[in-house]
Design an enzyme around this catalytic site. Structure first.
Site, PDB file in Angstrom:
ATOM      1  CD  GLN A   1      -6.738  -4.178   3.232  1.00  0.00           C
ATOM      2  OE1 GLN A   1      -7.341  -5.873   4.075  1.00  0.00           O
ATOM      3  NE2 GLN A   1      -6.670  -3.370   3.953  1.00  0.00           N
TER       4      GLN A   1
ATOM      5  CG  HIS B   1      -1.953   1.193   1.358  1.00  0.00           C
ATOM      6  ND1 HIS B   1      -2.170   2.302   1.391  1.00  0.00           N
ATOM      7  CD2 HIS B   1      -3.656   0.886   0.702  1.00  0.00           C
ATOM      8  CE1 HIS B   1      -2.562   2.705   1.531  1.00  0.00           C
ATOM      9  NE2 HIS B   1      -3.703   2.012   1.663  1.00  0.00           N
TER      10      HIS B   1
ATOM     11  CG  ASP C   1       0.376  -2.562   5.599  1.00  0.00           C
ATOM     12  OD1 ASP C   1      -1.135  -2.725   6.715  1.00  0.00           O
ATOM     13  OD2 ASP C   1       0.555  -2.079   4.871  1.00  0.00           O
TER      14      ASP C   1
ATOM     15  CB  CYS D   1      -3.462   3.383  -1.513  1.00  0.00           C
ATOM     16  SG  CYS D   1      -4.207   4.719  -0.996  1.00  0.00           S
TER      17      CYS D   1
ATOM     18  CE  LYS E   1      -7.809  -0.630   5.581  1.00  0.00           C
ATOM     19  NZ  LYS E   1      -8.723   0.246   5.066  1.00  0.00           N
TER      20      LYS E   1
END
Length: 427
Positions: free
Chosen positions: A218, A138, A215, A381, A241
């Site tokens: 997700q 991202h 990261d 993104c 999220k």
């Protein structure tokens, strides 16, 4: 002091069966109709929906406990502080951290990554030092490192993407080397759904003496994530999220890493003493939380974590794997549709990024919306991914714990109608 629960707040309770009908009843927005059609919400990779338990907790906090946290000695402030600080332990337990002091609240994944870039890397890295990222990151895990490269002369190296959307691990072994100081890597691609073998890459980085920043935007909402099994030194993710409010994020870090970081922002609550000549910093984690925190939303985030843990993230992952299998099958049968990313459900998260022949992704999104189906269209993104795919943008459908096979069937049928519409319009 222990703050009691509110009898008006819907109970989450202990571990419960994964009952999709009961889960969907917890999300009132799913009962909406869009353009006269039942809402099919397939944009959770951008932001999830919130259950009534989280909505009620936010209302309850403002109604019964609202006051600024820390330092206040009156009842409301003490209650608010207890509720706010209690969420650190919930986050710690969720990801397997060693101490709640390792949990730093930020405004989101982007802020968490930037805190590492400016609070750790900028103070320690210089010309010739290398930061390694991947082609599927991202933008929030690309741009801060480019800024560091431009300002400090750090070398930015990239693990390439294979044609199937996975990372080239042979190339990774060549990229990660003795000059690597940090591996900043996503666990699940937001654009392709690719599940990255983080532990294998983390072992390579640690063997080179580097730190590993993951990261988890997700991944943490969708599957069990344990920072020890992952091999992470730092982990970033966002509340919005994973059923929580917007404007809340987490940076977890091993204590020795956090102790080596300098504050990014100065102001109230991050200091111990201030004089006109100098200041001294507060203990961790408060050192990194300058100013009034987003305390009400953090408290509601705690309820979102309770909800996820009651379902069990292992059960959430199993449910999503079933949806991924089904989605791969029904989308694969849509004429003219190209599905990007891995074809093995176990190598991807609940993201379906696709192109429909002859139709711009934004037009696909608008036609799907007219049929009640909410998806995302654009570069997500992740422009380097789009460039590698040879497209300007894709349409992206993403699933979460409240989605069903029938909703993916609705997506498939809506795409068929969309393809026919544009085919008829062009004839």
């Amino acid at each position: 002091m222990t703050v009691s629960s509110d009898p008006l707040t819907p109970d989450i309770g202990a571990r419960r069966p994964f009952d999709i009908a009961a889960i969907r009843r917890d999300f009132p927005i799913l009962r909406r109709r869009i353009e006269g059609e039942p809402l099919v919400y397939l944009d959770s990779a951008a932001s999830s929906q919130r259950p009534v338990q989280v909505l009620a907790e936010l209302t309850r906090f403002y109604r019964d406990h609202n006051a600024n946290v820390h330092r206040g000695v009156h009842t409301l402030s003490v209650e608010a502080t207890e509720l706010y600080e209690g969420v650190r332990e919930k986050v710690r337990a969720l990801i397997g951290g060693a101490s709640e002091r390792e949990i730093i609240f930020t405004s989101g994944t982007t802020a968490s990554i930037n805190l590492v870039a400016h609070g750790w890397a900028r103070a320690r890295l210089g010309p010739g030092d290398e930061v390694v990222i991947s082609e599927i990151e991202h933008h929030s895990n690309i741009v801060p490192w480019q800024m560091l490269r431009d300002d400090r002369g750090v070398v930015l190296r990239v693990i390439p993407m294979s044609p199937d959307g996975t990372l080239d691990l042979d190339a990774a072994r060549a990229v990660i080397g003795p000059r690597t100081r940090l591996l900043a890597i996503t666990q699940v691609s937001n654009a392709l759904g690719t599940v990255v073998p983080v532990r294998e890459l983390a072992d390579l980085a640690h063997d080179a003496g580097a730190l590993v920043l993951v990261d988890g935007a997700q991944s943490v909402p969708h599957m069990p994530v344990d920072v020890n099994e992952l091999g992470a030194d730092l982990l970033a993710f966002s509340a919005h999220k994973m059923l929580g409010p917007t404007g809340v994020g987490v940076l977890w870090g091993r204590m020795e890493v956090l102790e080596s970081m300098r504050p990014l922002m100065g102001g109230g609550d991050m200091i111990l003493t201030v004089s006109l000549e100098r200041s001294t910093w507060n203990e961790i984690p408060h050192r990194f939380e300058a100013g009034t925190p987003n305390f009400a939303d953090v408290v509601a985030f705690g309820t979102a974590i309770d909800y996820l843990r009651a379902l069990g993230l292992d059960a959430v992952r199993r449910h999503e794997l079933d949806l991924i299998d089904h989605g791969l099958a029904v989308l694969g049968d849509v004429p003219g549709l190209t599905l990007h990313g891995p074809r093995d459900a176990h190598r991807r998260g609940g993201v379906f990024s696709f192109s429909l022949e002859g139709v711009h992704p934004h037009d696909v999104g608008q036609l799907l919306n007219s049929q009640g189906v909410a998806v995302r269209a654009g570069h997500h993104c992740a422009q380097p991914v789009m460039e590698s795919l040879g497209v300007a943008a894709t349409t992206r459908a993403s699933v979460y714990l409240y989605n069903t096979r029938s909703e993916l069937d609705a997506l498939s049928e809506a795409l068929r109608r969309t393809a026919r519409f544009f085919g008829d319009a062009g004839s």
